[in-house]
Design a protein around this motif. Sequence first.
Motif, PDB file in Angstrom:
ATOM      1  N   LYS A  59      -9.430  55.228   5.399  1.00 51.97           N
ATOM      2  CA  LYS A  59      -8.166  54.622   4.943  1.00 51.97           C
ATOM      3  C   LYS A  59      -8.130  53.115   5.175  1.00 51.97           C
ATOM      4  O   LYS A  59      -7.359  52.410   4.530  1.00 51.97           O
ATOM      5  N   GLY A  60      -8.900  52.650   6.137  1.00 49.81           N
ATOM      6  CA  GLY A  60      -8.869  51.223   6.459  1.00 49.81           C
ATOM      7  C   GLY A  60     -10.204  50.745   6.990  1.00 49.81           C
ATOM      8  O   GLY A  60     -11.160  51.523   7.092  1.00 49.81           O
ATOM      9  N   LEU A  61     -10.225  49.450   7.356  1.00 47.01           N
ATOM     10  CA  LEU A  61     -11.472  48.848   7.827  1.00 47.01           C
ATOM     11  C   LEU A  61     -11.985  49.520   9.111  1.00 47.01           C
ATOM     12  O   LEU A  61     -13.182  49.641   9.325  1.00 47.01           O
ATOM     13  N   SER A  62     -11.034  49.962   9.938  1.00 45.27           N
ATOM     14  CA  SER A  62     -11.414  50.636  11.177  1.00 45.27           C
ATOM     15  C   SER A  62     -12.201  51.917  10.866  1.00 45.27           C
ATOM     16  O   SER A  62     -13.235  52.187  11.474  1.00 45.27           O
ATOM     17  N   GLY A  63     -11.683  52.678   9.891  1.00 47.99           N
ATOM     18  CA  GLY A  63     -12.360  53.907   9.465  1.00 47.99           C
ATOM     19  C   GLY A  63     -13.710  53.599   8.855  1.00 47.99           C
ATOM     20  O   GLY A  63     -14.692  54.306   9.095  1.00 47.99           O
ATOM     21  N   LEU A  64     -13.744  52.510   8.075  1.00 47.12           N
ATOM     22  CA  LEU A  64     -15.001  52.119   7.433  1.00 47.12           C
ATOM     23  C   LEU A  64     -16.047  51.746   8.485  1.00 47.12           C
ATOM     24  O   LEU A  64     -17.210  52.147   8.386  1.00 47.12           O
ATOM     25  N   GLU A  65     -15.595  51.017   9.508  1.00 51.10           N
ATOM     26  CA  GLU A  65     -16.547  50.617  10.550  1.00 51.10           C
ATOM     27  C   GLU A  65     -17.025  51.818  11.364  1.00 51.10           C
ATOM     28  O   GLU A  65     -18.181  51.853  11.783  1.00 51.10           O
ATOM     29  N   GLU A  67     -28.548  46.009  -2.592  1.00 47.32           N
ATOM     30  CA  GLU A  67     -27.771  45.770  -1.380  1.00 47.32           C
ATOM     31  C   GLU A  67     -27.323  47.125  -0.831  1.00 47.32           C
ATOM     32  O   GLU A  67     -26.633  47.879  -1.506  1.00 47.32           O
ATOM     33  N   LYS A 118     -22.155  41.703   5.062  1.00 47.52           N
ATOM     34  CA  LYS A 118     -21.009  41.269   4.258  1.00 47.52           C
ATOM     35  C   LYS A 118     -19.695  41.453   5.007  1.00 47.52           C
ATOM     36  O   LYS A 118     -18.815  40.615   4.935  1.00 47.52           O
ATOM     37  N   ILE A 119     -19.614  42.554   5.720  1.00 46.12           N
ATOM     38  CA  ILE A 119     -18.366  42.876   6.422  1.00 46.12           C
ATOM     39  C   ILE A 119     -18.102  41.865   7.541  1.00 46.12           C
ATOM     40  O   ILE A 119     -16.968  41.451   7.771  1.00 46.12           O
ATOM     41  N   LYS A 173     -15.017  39.170   7.820  1.00 49.32           N
ATOM     42  CA  LYS A 173     -14.143  39.073   8.994  1.00 49.32           C
ATOM     43  C   LYS A 173     -14.096  37.636   9.523  1.00 49.32           C
ATOM     44  O   LYS A 173     -13.058  37.155   9.952  1.00 49.32           O
ATOM     45  N   LEU A 197      -4.867  46.271   7.096  1.00 51.23           N
ATOM     46  CA  LEU A 197      -6.281  46.133   6.709  1.00 51.23           C
ATOM     47  C   LEU A 197      -7.142  47.081   7.538  1.00 51.23           C
ATOM     48  O   LEU A 197      -8.044  47.732   7.021  1.00 51.23           O
ATOM     49  N   TYR A 198      -6.842  47.175   8.808  1.00 47.99           N
ATOM     50  CA  TYR A 198      -7.642  48.028   9.686  1.00 47.99           C
ATOM     51  C   TYR A 198      -7.245  49.509   9.601  1.00 47.99           C
ATOM     52  O   TYR A 198      -8.090  50.375   9.751  1.00 47.99           O
ATOM     53  N   TYR A 231      -5.266  50.666   3.960  1.00 49.86           N
ATOM     54  CA  TYR A 231      -5.408  49.679   2.878  1.00 49.86           C
ATOM     55  C   TYR A 231      -4.169  49.625   1.979  1.00 49.86           C
ATOM     56  O   TYR A 231      -3.714  48.549   1.595  1.00 49.86           O
ATOM     57  N   ILE A 239     -10.928  41.550   0.817  1.00 51.34           N
ATOM     58  CA  ILE A 239     -11.724  42.443   1.683  1.00 51.34           C
ATOM     59  C   ILE A 239     -11.498  43.900   1.275  1.00 51.34           C
ATOM     60  O   ILE A 239     -12.445  44.683   1.178  1.00 51.34           O
ATOM     61  N   GLU A 269     -13.331  44.714  -1.843  1.00 49.20           N
ATOM     62  CA  GLU A 269     -14.780  44.775  -1.609  1.00 49.20           C
ATOM     63  C   GLU A 269     -15.196  46.058  -0.894  1.00 49.20           C
ATOM     64  O   GLU A 269     -16.212  46.663  -1.216  1.00 49.20           O
ATOM     65  N   PHE A 270     -14.385  46.474   0.082  1.00 45.27           N
ATOM     66  CA  PHE A 270     -14.834  47.574   0.944  1.00 45.27           C
ATOM     67  C   PHE A 270     -14.062  48.879   0.759  1.00 45.27           C
ATOM     68  O   PHE A 270     -14.171  49.779   1.583  1.00 45.27           O
TER      69      PHE A 270
END
Lengths: 330, 211
Positions: free
Chosen positions: A163-169, A248, B72-73, B77, B134-135, B138, B203, B206-207
């Motif tokens: 759902k978010g960047l935290s999940g993606l990381e 990539e 990229k990430i 950031k 964002l974290y 989304y 961001i 992109e992600f």
Amino acid sequence: MVDAVLIILVIASIILSFAIGTNDETFAPVVGVKRLSVRSAVIIGAIVAVFGAFLLAPKVSDTLNNDISTIQVSSEIVLIISVFISMALCLILASIFGLPISSTEAMVGSILGLTIARGEKIIWSWEGMGHIFFTWAVSPLLGFIGALLLMKLMNKILSKSVKGLSGLETSNAISGSLLLVWVVIAGFSRAGNDISNAIAPIYPLFQNSEASIFYQRIPMLLGGAGLGLGLIIIGWRVLKSLGNDVVELTPESAFVTQASSALITLIATMLGIPVSGTMILVASFIGAGYGSKKPINLKSVRTIVIFIFLTPLISGSFAVAFYYLLRGVF
Amino acid sequence: MFRELLGRRMIDKKIEKNLIELSLIPLKYFEALYIERRTEISSSQFEIYEDEEKEKRGELIELLKEGIVDTKIEIAKFELYERMISVTSSMKDVRLVLTENRHEILEDEYKELVKILKEVSMLCKIMYEMVKGLYQNYDLALNKMQDLMETSENVISFISKFRFPSDEEKDKFDIEDPKVLISNSIRESIQSIIDVGEKITEIIEEFNFNR
């Protein structure tokens, strides 16, 4: 004379192991996603290669018995050395340019070249060249389709769960770590398998029932060390080019690349379909990149494809040249 | 190499925590600035916030430098961090310009400009929620971007009487005029907040696996 032959065979085996190491692309996905730096990847790859070769003790007894022509490579030392040196030269040259090529292709090319040069008969049936051609045609296709489908499935799962960047990381961290474990296992088994051909001529010379296991496994150790050295000295070029230049990669797509190529190889083996590991891996890179909508560097892909076609021709020519050169010596 | 083998998840977690905390500082700062200017009672909070901002900046730069940062990430950031630093720099400028020009401006105009500070703090709140979004979500962040654009549009129209001079209009306005100086610095703050929002949107595009 026997000692001199033994020394020459040992040297030839180590050179071929070294050459296989220079073109070992197993760790390329880990480098591509920056999970490991190129330096760390080659060092870990080298350690894995030595242990893999030493511990997995490959079944080398069946190697070098080719079924693609009537030529018997293991019957003459000149033939063995010609095949080995031409394969090694091909692999090293390709590695210097950062191109991943199939060592099987180089071997087949060498044997075919020598078969033609000596006026022997090529076996074109399914039992001979037929299944080799089938392998070369079907491997990239299976690699591409398998990785593409798996990537689409992975994207579907991730789009629902992340759902978010935290999940993606978190997903990146899990995929990256799984990928690392996977390539270490793949490197381990690949080291065991890849050096089979390289150490085949010297393996029987160290098999003495009264000798220790360590002594019996000296050929594997030499092969593993050669493979590791090849990876450290030149192999980083292939890791860098396949890992960074072709497409990539994200940790997820890199994991898909490895998982799909392993899965396809396993299924193909179970179904009795011969496939090429290198071709599947390279095609999986492209399939996973395409599936994750990442731009693919067509220039790099074109160069790799051209060399897939050129490898047998080049190695065949080298083998013939070395054969006539060495015949005067032995 | 040992650190590489362990991965970067712990570092990423710390970066997340620090970026969210850094994004909260402008909200606290503008709230405090609004209260300070409205009540005319000076506050020591600003030094605390500025120290906190300095500390977060230092920690973030160290964390972003650790390990491999050319993915990229990581680059994204870092760019977000840079844009957030623009917000924190501009908020300090607003306070400085307000202090320097307090007595150079008409009381009514000054009060109007102070009111705008409250609106800017609302924008900072949206920015903070966007960074959190964002974290964590989304969709929430993207919805907040719409709020950010609408609210910033209102605030900008509110300060339009103090005019941010364009190149064509510079003859009409005295850029040394205190009210123009103050409104310009507020305008720059608003722009830097919008820049953060736009970076967050980039961001996400992109992600996001749903794109």
